[in-house]
Motif scaffolding. Structure first.
Motif, PDB file in Angstrom:
ATOM      1  N   THR A 102       0.826  -1.209   0.000  1.00 62.03           N
ATOM      2  CA  THR A 102       0.000   0.000   0.000  1.00 62.03           C
ATOM      3  C   THR A 102       0.857   1.255   0.000  1.00 62.03           C
ATOM      4  OG1 THR A 102      -0.226  -0.059   2.425  1.00 62.03           O
ATOM      5  CG2 THR A 102      -1.960  -1.123   1.126  1.00 62.03           C
ATOM      6  N   ALA A 103       2.053   1.181   0.590  1.00 69.60           N
ATOM      7  CA  ALA A 103       2.968   2.330   0.545  1.00 69.60           C
ATOM      8  C   ALA A 103       3.368   2.636  -0.893  1.00 69.60           C
ATOM      9  CB  ALA A 103       4.201   2.059   1.394  1.00 69.60           C
ATOM     10  N   LEU A 131       2.424   6.319  -5.635  1.00 67.44           N
ATOM     11  CA  LEU A 131       1.935   6.596  -6.988  1.00 67.44           C
ATOM     12  C   LEU A 131       0.734   7.540  -6.959  1.00 67.44           C
ATOM     13  CD1 LEU A 131       2.241   3.014  -8.487  1.00 67.44           C
ATOM     14  CD2 LEU A 131       3.569   5.003  -9.179  1.00 67.44           C
ATOM     15  N   ILE A 132      -0.143   7.361  -5.967  1.00 75.02           N
ATOM     16  CA  ILE A 132      -1.292   8.260  -5.833  1.00 75.02           C
ATOM     17  C   ILE A 132      -0.801   9.684  -5.588  1.00 75.02           C
ATOM     18  CG2 ILE A 132      -3.224   8.887  -4.332  1.00 75.02           C
ATOM     19  CD1 ILE A 132      -3.743   5.879  -3.959  1.00 75.02           C
ATOM     20  N   LEU A 161      -6.001   3.403  -8.720  1.00 76.40           N
ATOM     21  CA  LEU A 161      -5.040   3.052  -7.678  1.00 76.40           C
ATOM     22  C   LEU A 161      -5.728   2.865  -6.326  1.00 76.40           C
ATOM     23  CD1 LEU A 161      -2.134   5.450  -8.682  1.00 76.40           C
ATOM     24  CD2 LEU A 161      -2.001   2.963  -8.657  1.00 76.40           C
ATOM     25  N   LYS A 162      -6.704   3.710  -6.029  1.00 75.86           N
ATOM     26  CA  LYS A 162      -7.443   3.561  -4.777  1.00 75.86           C
ATOM     27  C   LYS A 162      -8.257   2.271  -4.775  1.00 75.86           C
ATOM     28  CE  LYS A 162      -7.720   8.449  -3.466  1.00 75.86           C
ATOM     29  NZ  LYS A 162      -8.609   9.610  -3.229  1.00 75.86           N
ATOM     30  N   GLU A 163      -8.842   1.946  -5.928  1.00 73.68           N
ATOM     31  CA  GLU A 163      -9.571   0.679  -6.035  1.00 73.68           C
ATOM     32  C   GLU A 163      -8.620  -0.494  -5.831  1.00 73.68           C
ATOM     33  OE1 GLU A 163     -11.586   0.529  -9.766  1.00 73.68           O
ATOM     34  OE2 GLU A 163     -12.801   2.314  -9.361  1.00 73.68           O
ATOM     35  N   ASP A 214      10.534  -1.760  -8.896  1.00 75.56           N
ATOM     36  CA  ASP A 214       9.250  -2.319  -9.303  1.00 75.56           C
ATOM     37  C   ASP A 214       8.141  -1.617  -8.529  1.00 75.56           C
ATOM     38  OD1 ASP A 214       7.176  -3.807 -10.224  1.00 75.56           O
ATOM     39  OD2 ASP A 214       7.729  -5.665  -9.199  1.00 75.56           O
ATOM     40  N   MET A 215       7.660  -0.516  -9.072  1.00 69.88           N
ATOM     41  CA  MET A 215       6.716   0.321  -8.345  1.00 69.88           C
ATOM     42  C   MET A 215       5.372   0.441  -9.041  1.00 69.88           C
ATOM     43  SD  MET A 215       7.981   1.546  -5.528  1.00 69.88           S
ATOM     44  CE  MET A 215       7.087   3.071  -5.237  1.00 69.88           C
TER      45      MET A 215
END
Length: 459
Positions: free
Chosen positions: A185-186, A191-192, A415-417, A443-444
């Protein structure tokens, strides 16, 4: 996700209605058997000068946790500021549960005080690191909302909340799941944040395009002059600097009273909060009777703009023959032929006019802009032909920027989904992460992202 992560070898039927099955060696147990609730409160005899950071419902975001706190003294704090929290707790909103205000308490929150609108869950037979994800799982949130009562202010008793079943892996798996989710999640949150920064830059660029075009024109070589108005600054030499009332036929506002409402008439009462992005949003407005409409409607046409002047100042909308009557927070501006309303629409959104609003507005908590301030507003006025050129240029530029903004917003939504789905899959046992190892730093890219959006040019 199923292709990227393995599932467990063996599953059993779940007693939780919204879940078909869980890993065979996992348990389902009410939250009250693995955690305590609302253990510590701030006593009523606390020194009135005792200072603490207060966590209200509005302080908590469903995705970002505790975003803000308020430093208050006990003597002046709200009466609901009573729940003591400590590292490892999870606070779950029991009022307005649709807001999904759930957050873990970390070391930097130690000693803060939460609203009695929260249930403070203190893990005992469950890992704190795992609990913060299990209690933010979509399944748990939906169960909280479903058990809430009340329409406009839905709430759940803490005693009902802790009866909700918790899906419980063995402790070592809880730690593995928490480590996996913290890492993954980090990455998604990073990315968010990048996309949100890009959206901010795009909006700044959009604002700069508007402000420059309507105050400096499109010809960088055109001679300029001092407008004589401090907040407006320099304008092209051939532009006329005038007051808005000289290039409009009428500037006014609406009804200073509450009309008679009536459903299903398709006639609407509009205030400033119903104006946004050039559109009158009748979907958020109340309907009025036909007699009320006939009594209070104002003659508007395709040269008319509406401007919010109370509360939120500066929202602008085109009038396009909607059946509306105006309230006092919605002013109208009827343009003469020498002023294109599309040009005025852009001008009213410029940084220069925003500065004028700040200078002219009155009030402290609720701002107001007078009709006289609108009438006296200075404007640099090019010819109608040049106004049309500026309008066309801005439409072209803004369309492109708006598309990029919408694209980035879609990426944020995906991304949130992805984040929500990943948490749900891990805490309900759809994926087995016991053997998971962190990926390389390069790898992000989560699998639901779209192609990256370019940063806007600065020229």
């Amino acid at each position: 996700m199923a292709g990227k992560y393995q599932s467990y070898n063996s599953y059993k039927s779940s007693e939780i209605e919204s879940i078909d099955q869980i890993p065979s060696h996992w348990e389902e147990i009410p939250l009250k058997y693995v955690a305590t609730c609302n253990d510590d409160v701030l006593p009523e005899n606390t020194d009135r000068d005792y200072e603490f950071h207060y966590i209200d419902i509005s302080s908590v975001s469903k995705t970002s946790g505790i975003e803000t706190t308020e430093l208050v003294k006990f003597g002046s704090a709200p009466s609901r500021a009573r729940r003591l929290v400590k590292d490892g707790d999870v606070i779950v909103s029991t009022v307005r549960t649709y807001l999904e205000a759930i957050a873990p308490i970390e070391k930097n929150h130690q000693g803060m005080v939460a609203s009695t609108g929260f249930a403070v869950i203190r893990p005992t037979q469950i890992e704190s690191s795992y609990a913060q994800y299990a209690l933010r799982d979509r399944r748990f949130i939906d169960e909280v909302v479903a058990r809430s009562t009340g329409v406009s202010y839905p709430a759940i008793n803490a005693s009902d909340l802790i009866r909700i079943a918790t899906i419980l892996p063995p402790r070592d798996e809880q730690r593995s799941i928490a480590a996996f989710l913290e890492h993954e999640t980090a990455k998604i949150d990073t990315l968010i944040e990048k996309q949100q920064q890009l959206i901010k830059l795009l909006k700044e660029k959009r604002q700069a395009v508007i402000s420059h075009a309507v105050t400096k024109g499109l010809n960088p070589d055109a001679p300029i002059k001092d407008s004589g108005v401090e907040w407006l600054g320099e304008v092209p030499e051939h532009w006329e600097v005038t007051k808005l009332y000289h290039c409009t036929s009428q500037i006014g506002d609406g009804l200073h009273a509450t009309p008679s409402y009536e459903d299903a008439t398709s006639h609407y009462f509009i205030n400033g909060n119903n104006l946004a992005n050039g559109v009158i949003r009748t979907s958020s407005a109340r309907e009025v009777s036909l007699s009320e409409y006939n009594k209070h409607f104002i003659e508007l046409d395709d040269n008319s703009l509406l401007l919010s002047i109370n509360g939120t100042i500066g929202n602008v909308a085109f009038y396009n023959n909607e059946k509306v009557i105006l309230g006092k927070s919605a002013s109208f501006i009827n343009c003469l032929s020498l002023l294109k309303r599309e040009f005025l629409y852009l001008y009213l959104q410029s940084d220069h006019v925003a500065e004028y609003y700040n200078l002219e507005r009155t009030g402290t908590t609720i701002f107001n802009l007078s009709l006289n301030s609108i009438r006296q507003m200075a404007i640099g006025l090019p010819s109608t032909d040049e106004q049309c050129e500026i309008i066309d240029y801005c439409h072209h530029k803004l369309d492109r920027l708006n598309r990029l903004i919408d694209k980035s917003k879609k990426v944020v939504s995906l991304l949130k989904e992805r984040r929500t789905a990943l948490i749900s899959a891990a805490v309900t046992g759809k994926i087995d992460v016991r053997n998971w190892q962190p990926q390389s730093a390069t790898d992000m890219q989560p699998e639901t992202t779209t192609e990256p959006v370019a940063t806007p040019a600065t020229h």
